[in-house]
Write an enzyme that holds these catalytic residues in place. Structure first.
Site, PDB file in Angstrom:
ATOM      1  N   HIS A  41     -35.873  -9.375  36.503  1.00  9.46           N
ATOM      2  CA  HIS A  41     -35.423  -9.106  37.873  1.00  9.46           C
ATOM      3  C   HIS A  41     -34.311  -8.071  37.861  1.00  9.46           C
ATOM      4  O   HIS A  41     -33.162  -8.354  38.224  1.00  9.46           O
ATOM      5  CB  HIS A  41     -34.962 -10.396  38.551  1.00  9.46           C
ATOM      6  CG  HIS A  41     -36.114 -11.273  38.917  1.00  9.46           C
ATOM      7  ND1 HIS A  41     -36.040 -12.625  38.982  1.00  9.46           N
ATOM      8  CD2 HIS A  41     -37.399 -10.973  39.216  1.00  9.46           C
ATOM      9  CE1 HIS A  41     -37.212 -13.120  39.308  1.00  9.46           C
ATOM     10  NE2 HIS A  41     -38.061 -12.129  39.447  1.00  9.46           N
ATOM     11  N   GLU A 125     -41.218 -20.159  37.644  1.00 15.75           N
ATOM     12  CA  GLU A 125     -41.082 -21.075  36.493  1.00 15.75           C
ATOM     13  C   GLU A 125     -41.542 -22.485  36.888  1.00 15.75           C
ATOM     14  O   GLU A 125     -42.286 -23.136  36.148  1.00 15.75           O
ATOM     15  CB  GLU A 125     -39.614 -21.120  36.033  1.00 15.75           C
ATOM     16  CG  GLU A 125     -39.392 -22.120  34.902  1.00 15.75           C
ATOM     17  CD  GLU A 125     -37.916 -22.371  34.613  1.00 15.75           C
ATOM     18  OE1 GLU A 125     -37.113 -21.435  34.671  1.00 15.75           O
ATOM     19  OE2 GLU A 125     -37.582 -23.531  34.318  1.00 15.75           O
ATOM     20  N   ASN A 219     -30.292 -15.475  39.395  1.00 13.69           N
ATOM     21  CA  ASN A 219     -29.159 -15.913  38.566  1.00 13.69           C
ATOM     22  C   ASN A 219     -27.937 -15.026  38.781  1.00 13.69           C
ATOM     23  O   ASN A 219     -26.803 -15.492  38.740  1.00 13.69           O
ATOM     24  CB  ASN A 219     -29.567 -16.055  37.089  1.00 13.69           C
ATOM     25  CG  ASN A 219     -29.722 -14.735  36.386  1.00 13.69           C
ATOM     26  OD1 ASN A 219     -28.731 -14.125  36.016  1.00 13.69           O
ATOM     27  ND2 ASN A 219     -30.950 -14.267  36.200  1.00 13.69           N
TER      28      ASN A 219
END
Ligand code: F3S
Length: 280
Positions: A41, A125, A219
């Site tokens: 990403h 995920e 994240n």
């Protein structure tokens, strides 16, 4: 102005490994090379890979021949089988820590547990892990998702690798009093926790934080949220060019951190720019 970089920042082991595998494929595997979704990403890295002939696709249907790389998040194993049937070479760059979560989910289902996955329903995920659990799993985003959970069950719990430990504890503490048995695999990845803890600690010590990484990176965005939660003025940038010297006019110290999908060179460019502002 003092510039301090967080103790843990930038690429995690799984992302670095996926990129290494991808670069190796550009030299050794049948062309064209596709990745199922962006390999990482981070738009700058995806663009530089495009220049080497690595093309992200949304589905197997878009790849007619050549090689397809499964990114670090992992996928539904049926998709990999489908790709092989089409004659594509499949290279699996799933992070070994995500693989462990997939296998734990599979094991819990085989042992007859009712599976709870703590994580984000729409995250690739989690979608991959659910497939390993033969689609028999309850995904819990918030502890309140368990309000109607049946009592007296044998429950197996696993957790998306990037979730906070506190959320796992909240979910487990809600399950324990109502369940016959609770078997937990803590599948949280240390890399995420280490980056978050380092960002939290640093943001308490500086006047301004700069978080480097893709705006599409969950994240990295989370790191910025953690710094803001400490009431520290925080800027999330993808590149050094976005930095405005005015942000630091009243600052004695600036902290810098980067998400697990941010390459070292982007982090270094930001640090260099900050040091230049400092000396001008
Ligand atoms: Fe793997 Fe942890 Fe990175 S699960 S992809 S090493 S954040």
């Amino acid at each position: 102005m003092k510039v301090v970089v967080a103790k843990d920042a930038g690429y995690c082991y799984g992302v670095e490994r996926a990129l290494r595998i991808t670069l190796k494929a550009t030299k050794e595997s049948p062309k064209p090379i596709f990745t199922l979704g962006p390999i990482i990403h981070n738009p700058q890295v995806v663009e530089s890979l495009k220049a080497r002939g690595v093309v992200p696709v949304h589905s197997i249907g878009e790849a007619e021949n050549g090689t397809i790389i499964i990114r670090s998040h992992g996928i539904d194993p049926k998709i990999a089988q489908e790709a092989k049937k089409k004659g594509l070479r499949v290279i699996d760059a799933t992070c070994p820590i995500v693989k462990k979560a997939q296998h734990c989910a599979q094991q819990l289902i085989e042992e007859g547990y009712d599976l709870v996955i703590v994580g984000e329903r729409k995250h690739p995920e989690v979608e991959g892990i659910v497939a390993y659990a033969r689609n028999h799993a309850l995904i819990v985003e918030q502890p309140s998702d368990l309000d109607n959970f049946p009592h007296n069950k044998r429950v197996g719990v696993i957790v998306q690798t990037t979730q906070p430990f506190e959320k796992l504890l909240l979910v487990v503490s809600k399950l324990l009093p109502i369940s016959k048995e609770v078997k937990i695999f803590n599948t949280i990845c240390d890399a995420t926790t280490a980056r978050q803890e380092a960002a939290r600690k640093l943001s308490k010590e500086v006047d301004v934080m700069v978080v480097v990484g893709g705006k599409n990176s969950a994240n990295t965005t989370r790191l910025a949220e953690i710094c803001r939660a400490e009431n520290t003025t925080t800027y999330h940038v993808e590149t050094a060019e976005e930095i405005d010297p005015k942000w630091f006019s009243n600052s004695a110290t600036v902290g810098v951190t980067a998400g697990a999908s941010t390459p070292d060179w982007l982090l270094e460019e930001v640090v260099k720019r900050l040091e230049k502002i400092n000396s001008s």
